[in-house]
Motif scaffolding. Structure first.
Motif, mmCIF file in Angstrom:
data_model
loop_
_atom_site.group_PDB
_atom_site.id
_atom_site.type_symbol
_atom_site.label_atom_id
_atom_site.label_comp_id
_atom_site.label_asym_id
_atom_site.label_seq_id
_atom_site.Cartn_x
_atom_site.Cartn_y
_atom_site.Cartn_z
ATOM 1 N N SER A 153 -6.130 12.183 -0.125
ATOM 2 C CA SER A 153 -6.131 11.356 -1.334
ATOM 3 C C SER A 153 -5.752 12.188 -2.551
ATOM 4 O O SER A 153 -5.004 11.739 -3.421
ATOM 5 C CB SER A 153 -7.510 10.730 -1.541
ATOM 6 N N HIS A 154 -6.283 13.402 -2.612
ATOM 7 C CA HIS A 154 -5.964 14.292 -3.735
ATOM 8 C C HIS A 154 -4.465 14.626 -3.736
ATOM 9 O O HIS A 154 -3.830 14.683 -4.801
ATOM 10 C CB HIS A 154 -6.802 15.565 -3.628
ATOM 11 N N TRP A 155 -3.899 14.836 -2.545
ATOM 12 C CA TRP A 155 -2.466 15.129 -2.455
ATOM 13 C C TRP A 155 -1.653 13.934 -2.963
ATOM 14 O O TRP A 155 -0.692 14.102 -3.709
ATOM 15 C CB TRP A 155 -2.088 15.461 -1.015
ATOM 16 N N LEU A 156 -2.039 12.726 -2.527
ATOM 17 C CA LEU A 156 -1.345 11.526 -3.013
ATOM 18 C C LEU A 156 -1.437 11.417 -4.531
ATOM 19 O O LEU A 156 -0.465 11.066 -5.203
ATOM 20 C CB LEU A 156 -1.948 10.270 -2.375
ATOM 21 N N LEU A 157 -2.608 11.725 -5.041
ATOM 22 C CA LEU A 157 -2.835 11.612 -6.481
ATOM 23 C C LEU A 157 -1.947 12.579 -7.257
ATOM 24 O O LEU A 157 -1.438 12.250 -8.331
ATOM 25 C CB LEU A 157 -4.310 11.889 -6.781
ATOM 26 N N GLN A 158 -1.728 13.759 -6.682
ATOM 27 C CA GLN A 158 -0.951 14.777 -7.374
ATOM 28 C C GLN A 158 0.557 14.605 -7.190
ATOM 29 O O GLN A 158 1.337 15.037 -8.034
ATOM 30 C CB GLN A 158 -1.365 16.171 -6.871
ATOM 31 N N HIS A 159 0.983 14.010 -6.085
ATOM 32 C CA HIS A 159 2.401 14.033 -5.737
ATOM 33 C C HIS A 159 3.086 12.671 -5.734
ATOM 34 O O HIS A 159 4.271 12.575 -5.425
ATOM 35 C CB HIS A 159 2.595 14.682 -4.359
ATOM 36 N N THR A 160 2.356 11.599 -6.004
ATOM 37 C CA THR A 160 2.993 10.286 -6.048
ATOM 38 C C THR A 160 2.613 9.587 -7.342
ATOM 39 O O THR A 160 1.539 9.826 -7.907
ATOM 40 C CB THR A 160 2.589 9.397 -4.860
ATOM 41 N N ALA A 161 3.493 8.718 -7.786
ATOM 42 C CA ALA A 161 3.226 7.960 -9.012
ATOM 43 C C ALA A 161 2.504 6.657 -8.722
ATOM 44 O O ALA A 161 2.029 5.997 -9.641
ATOM 45 C CB ALA A 161 4.545 7.668 -9.723
ATOM 46 N N LEU A 162 2.439 6.283 -7.429
ATOM 47 C CA LEU A 162 1.881 4.980 -7.081
ATOM 48 C C LEU A 162 0.374 5.005 -6.888
ATOM 49 O O LEU A 162 -0.257 3.958 -6.861
ATOM 50 C CB LEU A 162 2.541 4.463 -5.788
ATOM 51 N N SER A 163 -0.204 6.205 -6.713
ATOM 52 C CA SER A 163 -1.620 6.276 -6.366
ATOM 53 C C SER A 163 -2.520 5.739 -7.467
ATOM 54 O O SER A 163 -3.639 5.330 -7.212
ATOM 55 C CB SER A 163 -2.008 7.725 -6.052
ATOM 56 N N GLY A 164 -2.041 5.739 -8.718
ATOM 57 C CA GLY A 164 -2.853 5.213 -9.797
ATOM 58 C C GLY A 164 -2.663 3.735 -10.043
ATOM 59 O O GLY A 164 -3.253 3.181 -10.954
#
Length: 200
Positions: free
Chosen positions: A159-170
């Motif tokens: 989840s942390h990786w998604l948060l840091q590397h994708t714009a869609l996680s938020g």
């Protein structure tokens, strides 16, 4: 709905993580990996750090195993098979699934409880044979907590990786799409389980 969900996630960050991971462990058809974008969104909605998030996820994963463990303690293996033959379709589980998990538990014991948390398709199933093999509660909780902590590290790390590397996680729309996909996947698994059992 969107505003209500946003407020819920913003207000109950760590609690939402615990409830979400508890749900995916207590209900085997739900794939834990599909919750990564949801967890990423929860972590983006407040000042959260990975360590407390891992603790919250571990707590939820452990609590989610207890209903299945208690079911195994309450029913013996034969009763459990009869129960699944009647009602297992709601969980997309067949008696054969428990038979396989029971054989593994009989062969490897506590190691199945520990490492089974990391294996897709076994995370929830190992709790039932641990129950009807009468594994004592304290060792069960110890090995379950260790295995769940390892899996929680994977979930929170992903989840942390998604948060840091994708714009869609938020984006809350991603959360809604994931929830819809989980529902569709559950219906598909029910259909496949029904076909498998009726074709025997």
């Amino acid at each position: 709905m969107q505003a209500w969900l946003q407020q819920l996630l913003d207000t109950h960050g760590y609690t939402a993580i615990t409830l979400l991971t508890m749900l995916i462990n207590a209900f085997p058809p739900l794939p834990a990996e599909s919750t990564l974008p949801v967890l990423a969104h929860i972590m983006s909605s407040g000042a959260m750090t990975p360590a407390p998030a891992i603790v919250a996820a571990t707590l939820g994963l452990v609590l989610g195993t207890l209903p299945l463990y208690i079911l195994g303690r309450w029913l013996d293996e034969r009763q459990c098979m009869r129960f699944l033959a009647r009602h297992g379709h709601w969980l997309a589980l067949a008696p054969q699934d428990i038979e396989r998990s029971s054989r593994r538990f009989g062969r490897y014991g506590a190691l199945v409880v520990l490492f089974g948390r990391l294996i897709p398709g076994m995370r929830s199933l190992v709790s039932i044979p641990a129950g009807f093999h009468r594994m004592p509660l304290l060792p069960y909780l110890f090995y379950t907590t260790l295995g769940s902590c390892l899996w929680a590290c994977c979930l929170v790390g992903g989840s942390h990786w998604l948060l840091q590397h994708t714009a869609l996680s938020g984006s809350l729309w991603v959360v809604l799409v994931v929830l819809l996909a989980v529902i569709v996947l559950y219906v598909v698994r029910l259909w496949r389980h029904h076909r498998r059992t009726t074709n025997r």
